[in-house]
Motif scaffolding. Sequence first.
Motif, PDB file in Angstrom:
ATOM      1  N   GLY A 190      45.610  36.814  44.696  1.00  0.00           N
ATOM      2  CA  GLY A 190      44.382  36.880  45.367  1.00  0.00           C
ATOM      3  C   GLY A 190      44.360  36.311  46.610  1.00  0.00           C
ATOM      4  N   GLU A 191      44.958  35.589  47.284  1.00  0.00           N
ATOM      5  CA  GLU A 191      44.954  34.817  48.470  1.00  0.00           C
ATOM      6  C   GLU A 191      44.647  35.684  49.757  1.00  0.00           C
ATOM      7  OE1 GLU A 191      48.336  32.413  49.280  1.00  0.00           O
ATOM      8  OE2 GLU A 191      49.637  34.206  50.084  1.00  0.00           O
ATOM      9  N   THR A 192      45.358  36.872  49.937  1.00  0.00           N
ATOM     10  CA  THR A 192      44.889  37.371  51.214  1.00  0.00           C
ATOM     11  C   THR A 192      43.698  38.282  51.232  1.00  0.00           C
ATOM     12  OG1 THR A 192      47.513  38.096  51.227  1.00  0.00           O
ATOM     13  CG2 THR A 192      46.029  39.698  52.354  1.00  0.00           C
ATOM     14  N   PHE A 193      43.214  39.023  50.073  1.00  0.00           N
ATOM     15  CA  PHE A 193      41.978  39.539  50.415  1.00  0.00           C
ATOM     16  C   PHE A 193      40.863  38.815  49.622  1.00  0.00           C
ATOM     17  CE2 PHE A 193      38.788  42.684  48.999  1.00  0.00           C
ATOM     18  CZ  PHE A 193      38.509  43.304  50.218  1.00  0.00           C
ATOM     19  N   PHE A 194      40.721  38.420  48.264  1.00  0.00           N
ATOM     20  CA  PHE A 194      39.906  37.740  47.756  1.00  0.00           C
ATOM     21  C   PHE A 194      39.492  36.320  47.778  1.00  0.00           C
ATOM     22  CE2 PHE A 194      41.304  41.610  45.054  1.00  0.00           C
ATOM     23  CZ  PHE A 194      40.182  42.088  45.049  1.00  0.00           C
ATOM     24  N   HIS A 195      40.896  35.775  48.580  1.00  0.00           N
ATOM     25  CA  HIS A 195      40.952  34.435  48.871  1.00  0.00           C
ATOM     26  C   HIS A 195      40.674  33.485  47.650  1.00  0.00           C
ATOM     27  CE1 HIS A 195      40.945  35.946  52.903  1.00  0.00           C
ATOM     28  NE2 HIS A 195      39.569  36.512  52.706  1.00  0.00           N
ATOM     29  N   LYS A 196      40.973  34.144  46.662  1.00  0.00           N
ATOM     30  CA  LYS A 196      40.931  33.137  45.102  1.00  0.00           C
ATOM     31  C   LYS A 196      41.556  34.272  44.184  1.00  0.00           C
ATOM     32  CE  LYS A 196      36.123  34.632  44.242  1.00  0.00           C
ATOM     33  NZ  LYS A 196      34.739  34.282  43.619  1.00  0.00           N
ATOM     34  N   PRO A 197      41.938  33.574  43.065  1.00  0.00           N
ATOM     35  CA  PRO A 197      42.310  34.635  41.859  1.00  0.00           C
ATOM     36  C   PRO A 197      41.246  35.457  41.722  1.00  0.00           C
ATOM     37  CG  PRO A 197      42.968  32.288  41.584  1.00  0.00           C
ATOM     38  CD  PRO A 197      42.131  32.170  42.658  1.00  0.00           C
ATOM     39  N   ALA A 198      41.581  36.757  41.389  1.00  0.00           N
ATOM     40  CA  ALA A 198      40.651  37.990  41.215  1.00  0.00           C
ATOM     41  C   ALA A 198      41.325  38.627  39.926  1.00  0.00           C
ATOM     42  CB  ALA A 198      40.651  38.568  42.489  1.00  0.00           C
TER      43      ALA A 198
ATOM     44  N   ARG B 145      44.037  39.949  39.458  1.00  0.00           N
ATOM     45  CA  ARG B 145      45.251  40.642  39.874  1.00  0.00           C
ATOM     46  C   ARG B 145      46.443  40.017  39.834  1.00  0.00           C
ATOM     47  NH1 ARG B 145      40.229  42.260  40.976  1.00  0.00           N
ATOM     48  NH2 ARG B 145      39.642  44.310  41.666  1.00  0.00           N
ATOM     49  N   TYR B 146      47.312  40.560  39.728  1.00  0.00           N
ATOM     50  CA  TYR B 146      48.747  39.988  39.940  1.00  0.00           C
ATOM     51  C   TYR B 146      49.446  40.507  41.144  1.00  0.00           C
ATOM     52  CZ  TYR B 146      48.224  38.042  35.305  1.00  0.00           C
ATOM     53  OH  TYR B 146      47.891  37.368  34.106  1.00  0.00           O
ATOM     54  N   SER B 147      48.616  39.888  42.315  1.00  0.00           N
ATOM     55  CA  SER B 147      49.204  40.166  43.594  1.00  0.00           C
ATOM     56  C   SER B 147      48.011  39.362  44.556  1.00  0.00           C
ATOM     57  CB  SER B 147      48.582  41.851  43.862  1.00  0.00           C
ATOM     58  OG  SER B 147      48.927  42.241  45.283  1.00  0.00           O
ATOM     59  N   ASP B 148      48.718  39.520  45.556  1.00  0.00           N
ATOM     60  CA  ASP B 148      47.786  38.644  46.794  1.00  0.00           C
ATOM     61  C   ASP B 148      46.568  38.997  46.872  1.00  0.00           C
ATOM     62  OD1 ASP B 148      49.796  40.653  47.993  1.00  0.00           O
ATOM     63  OD2 ASP B 148      48.739  39.721  49.959  1.00  0.00           O
ATOM     64  N   GLY B 149      46.427  40.326  46.772  1.00  0.00           N
ATOM     65  CA  GLY B 149      45.055  41.025  47.162  1.00  0.00           C
ATOM     66  C   GLY B 149      44.987  42.441  46.319  1.00  0.00           C
ATOM     67  N   ARG B 150      44.311  43.497  46.976  1.00  0.00           N
ATOM     68  CA  ARG B 150      44.081  44.672  46.438  1.00  0.00           C
ATOM     69  C   ARG B 150      45.423  45.393  45.747  1.00  0.00           C
ATOM     70  NH1 ARG B 150      40.609  46.289  51.316  1.00  0.00           N
ATOM     71  NH2 ARG B 150      42.339  45.148  52.383  1.00  0.00           N
ATOM     72  N   LEU B 151      44.954  46.390  44.761  1.00  0.00           N
ATOM     73  CA  LEU B 151      45.959  47.142  43.891  1.00  0.00           C
ATOM     74  C   LEU B 151      45.567  48.580  44.703  1.00  0.00           C
ATOM     75  CD1 LEU B 151      45.774  45.639  40.454  1.00  0.00           C
ATOM     76  CD2 LEU B 151      47.060  44.839  42.317  1.00  0.00           C
ATOM     77  N   VAL B 152      46.311  49.379  44.210  1.00  0.00           N
ATOM     78  CA  VAL B 152      45.995  50.957  44.435  1.00  0.00           C
ATOM     79  C   VAL B 152      45.037  51.281  43.882  1.00  0.00           C
ATOM     80  CG1 VAL B 152      47.173  53.274  43.969  1.00  0.00           C
ATOM     81  CG2 VAL B 152      48.756  51.403  44.849  1.00  0.00           C
ATOM     82  N   ILE B 153      44.829  50.749  42.651  1.00  0.00           N
ATOM     83  CA  ILE B 153      43.494  51.336  42.042  1.00  0.00           C
ATOM     84  C   ILE B 153      42.117  50.754  42.811  1.00  0.00           C
ATOM     85  CG2 ILE B 153      43.390  49.437  40.415  1.00  0.00           C
ATOM     86  CD1 ILE B 153      42.124  52.956  39.558  1.00  0.00           C
ATOM     87  N   ASP B 154      42.185  49.802  43.647  1.00  0.00           N
ATOM     88  CA  ASP B 154      41.351  49.358  44.174  1.00  0.00           C
ATOM     89  C   ASP B 154      40.958  50.004  45.327  1.00  0.00           C
ATOM     90  OD1 ASP B 154      40.560  47.027  42.899  1.00  0.00           O
ATOM     91  OD2 ASP B 154      42.508  46.045  43.540  1.00  0.00           O
ATOM     92  N   PHE B 155      42.041  50.700  46.093  1.00  0.00           N
ATOM     93  CA  PHE B 155      41.866  51.485  47.312  1.00  0.00           C
ATOM     94  C   PHE B 155      41.421  52.552  47.013  1.00  0.00           C
ATOM     95  CE2 PHE B 155      45.292  48.388  48.694  1.00  0.00           C
ATOM     96  CZ  PHE B 155      44.686  47.782  49.720  1.00  0.00           C
ATOM     97  N   MET B 156      41.601  53.313  45.702  1.00  0.00           N
ATOM     98  CA  MET B 156      41.338  54.310  45.399  1.00  0.00           C
ATOM     99  C   MET B 156      39.554  54.343  44.879  1.00  0.00           C
ATOM    100  SD  MET B 156      44.397  55.538  42.480  1.00  0.00           S
ATOM    101  CE  MET B 156      43.289  56.864  41.877  1.00  0.00           C
TER     102      MET B 156
ATOM    103  N   TYR C 114      53.465  44.391  43.401  1.00  0.00           N
ATOM    104  CA  TYR C 114      53.389  44.772  44.943  1.00  0.00           C
ATOM    105  C   TYR C 114      52.529  43.808  45.627  1.00  0.00           C
ATOM    106  CZ  TYR C 114      57.020  48.555  44.134  1.00  0.00           C
ATOM    107  OH  TYR C 114      57.919  49.620  44.258  1.00  0.00           O
ATOM    108  N   THR C 115      52.835  43.571  46.771  1.00  0.00           N
ATOM    109  CA  THR C 115      51.742  42.947  47.602  1.00  0.00           C
ATOM    110  C   THR C 115      50.705  43.895  48.086  1.00  0.00           C
ATOM    111  OG1 THR C 115      52.974  43.520  49.566  1.00  0.00           O
ATOM    112  CG2 THR C 115      53.467  41.505  48.864  1.00  0.00           C
ATOM    113  N   GLU C 116      49.414  43.351  48.352  1.00  0.00           N
ATOM    114  CA  GLU C 116      48.494  44.218  48.816  1.00  0.00           C
ATOM    115  C   GLU C 116      49.159  45.258  49.975  1.00  0.00           C
ATOM    116  OE1 GLU C 116      44.134  43.312  49.666  1.00  0.00           O
ATOM    117  OE2 GLU C 116      44.845  43.553  51.881  1.00  0.00           O
ATOM    118  N   ALA C 117      49.626  44.486  51.032  1.00  0.00           N
ATOM    119  CA  ALA C 117      50.303  45.448  52.081  1.00  0.00           C
ATOM    120  C   ALA C 117      51.133  46.603  51.424  1.00  0.00           C
ATOM    121  CB  ALA C 117      51.019  44.543  52.964  1.00  0.00           C
TER     122      ALA C 117
ATOM    123  N   ALA D 135      45.068  34.919  36.250  1.00  0.00           N
ATOM    124  CA  ALA D 135      46.081  34.430  37.108  1.00  0.00           C
ATOM    125  C   ALA D 135      45.947  33.434  38.089  1.00  0.00           C
ATOM    126  CB  ALA D 135      46.574  35.689  37.737  1.00  0.00           C
ATOM    127  N   PRO D 136      46.695  32.485  38.398  1.00  0.00           N
ATOM    128  CA  PRO D 136      46.538  31.210  39.237  1.00  0.00           C
ATOM    129  C   PRO D 136      46.557  31.713  40.398  1.00  0.00           C
ATOM    130  CG  PRO D 136      48.777  31.285  38.110  1.00  0.00           C
ATOM    131  CD  PRO D 136      48.247  32.466  37.486  1.00  0.00           C
TER     132      PRO D 136
END
Length: 380
Positions: free
Chosen positions: A58-66, A68-79, A349-352, A53-54
């Motif tokens: 990933g820009e918000t949390f990982f600061h690079k593609p990780a 995930r199709y999001s700017d950061g973490r997913l619900v599964i990451d928070f779990m 969804y966004t990380e937020a 994913a280009p």
Amino acid sequence: MDSTLFFLTLTISVSSVPWLVLATATSCDFPAIFNFGDSNSDTGGLSAVYGQAPPPNGETFFHKPAGRYSDGRLVIDFMAERLGLPYLSAYLDAVGSNFTHGANFATAGSTIRPQNTTFQQTGYSPISLNIQFYEFNDFHRRSQTYRNQGVFEKLLPKEEFFSRALYTFDIGQNDLTAGYFLNMSGDQVRAYVPDLMNQFKTIIQYVYDQGGRSFWIHNTGPVACLPYILDRLPITAGQVDHIGCVGPVNDVAKYFNTKLNETVVELRKQFPLAAITYVDVYSVKYTLISKAKELGFVEPLKACCGPGGKYNYNVKVGCGWKGVVDGREVEGTSCKDPTVKINWDGIHYTEAANKWVFDQIVGGAFSDPPVPLAMACHRQ
């Protein structure tokens, strides 16, 4: 004591016992998570198969593609964070993966039942839920074959982890949208939901046969509030609800969820030794979208990352890509502040937003039975 009062007191006492037991129960200490699903919980599966994913993903949390199709973490990451576990490596990702504490079989675009189309044709992944189970089955067997060989001891889970792990499921959204994108009516989509439930039930049985005992199952969200549905489906004014979502399409999602809940009830009867938690993420996500302003979010029906337009979404130009729309070149770029947006790229969804959803479900307020995540191994 009056006999009626005695009976009432006894009834209240007995009915309260499970919750008293739960209140005094210890946390489950899950050593691993094995996740099955689609892009809502994909941490790198599709990226490993079809290309990363280009950016700006990933820009918000990982600061690079990780992956995930999001700017950061997913619900599964928070779990995983809440359970004190590392983020799940995608089973399909061969580079830098560590599966000591579980594996993620979810793949963006996945469905419960095979779609019999290629990814290039429809955008739906060939790695449907049954394929994800085949991957898990192979992983379970081969991980124990290789675990005691050199470096693999530090990269693969212990055998006991498979029976003590939390098995999470978040899948079904794409099964519904696939029908609509094939120009099916709502009634036609509803008609195949029972078949989806039968296939889902079979997979749970297979995982149970492999030793799985703790299941955490998300229902599907209000898909008709997502920009890619609002942009791509023909919608009449009378179909739009008070917050701008497509009511009839969301009604089908709610029908799916009703049948999923009924399936979970059947599974509890079939497998009394299993702890199976049904989580109503639909209600949480609909509340988030309908009360966006109160909760500090803006433009809930418009994507953060996209090429412009009413919903900032275009099927030909995804987040991070360039393409031609109406004769001019456009690019899917990120909005200024993803932290105040709910939707990231028209679909996800966004990380937020993911963090807000997680905060609502982690304590069990939207679960049946109402058990918190950390105690999801306790049967009710």
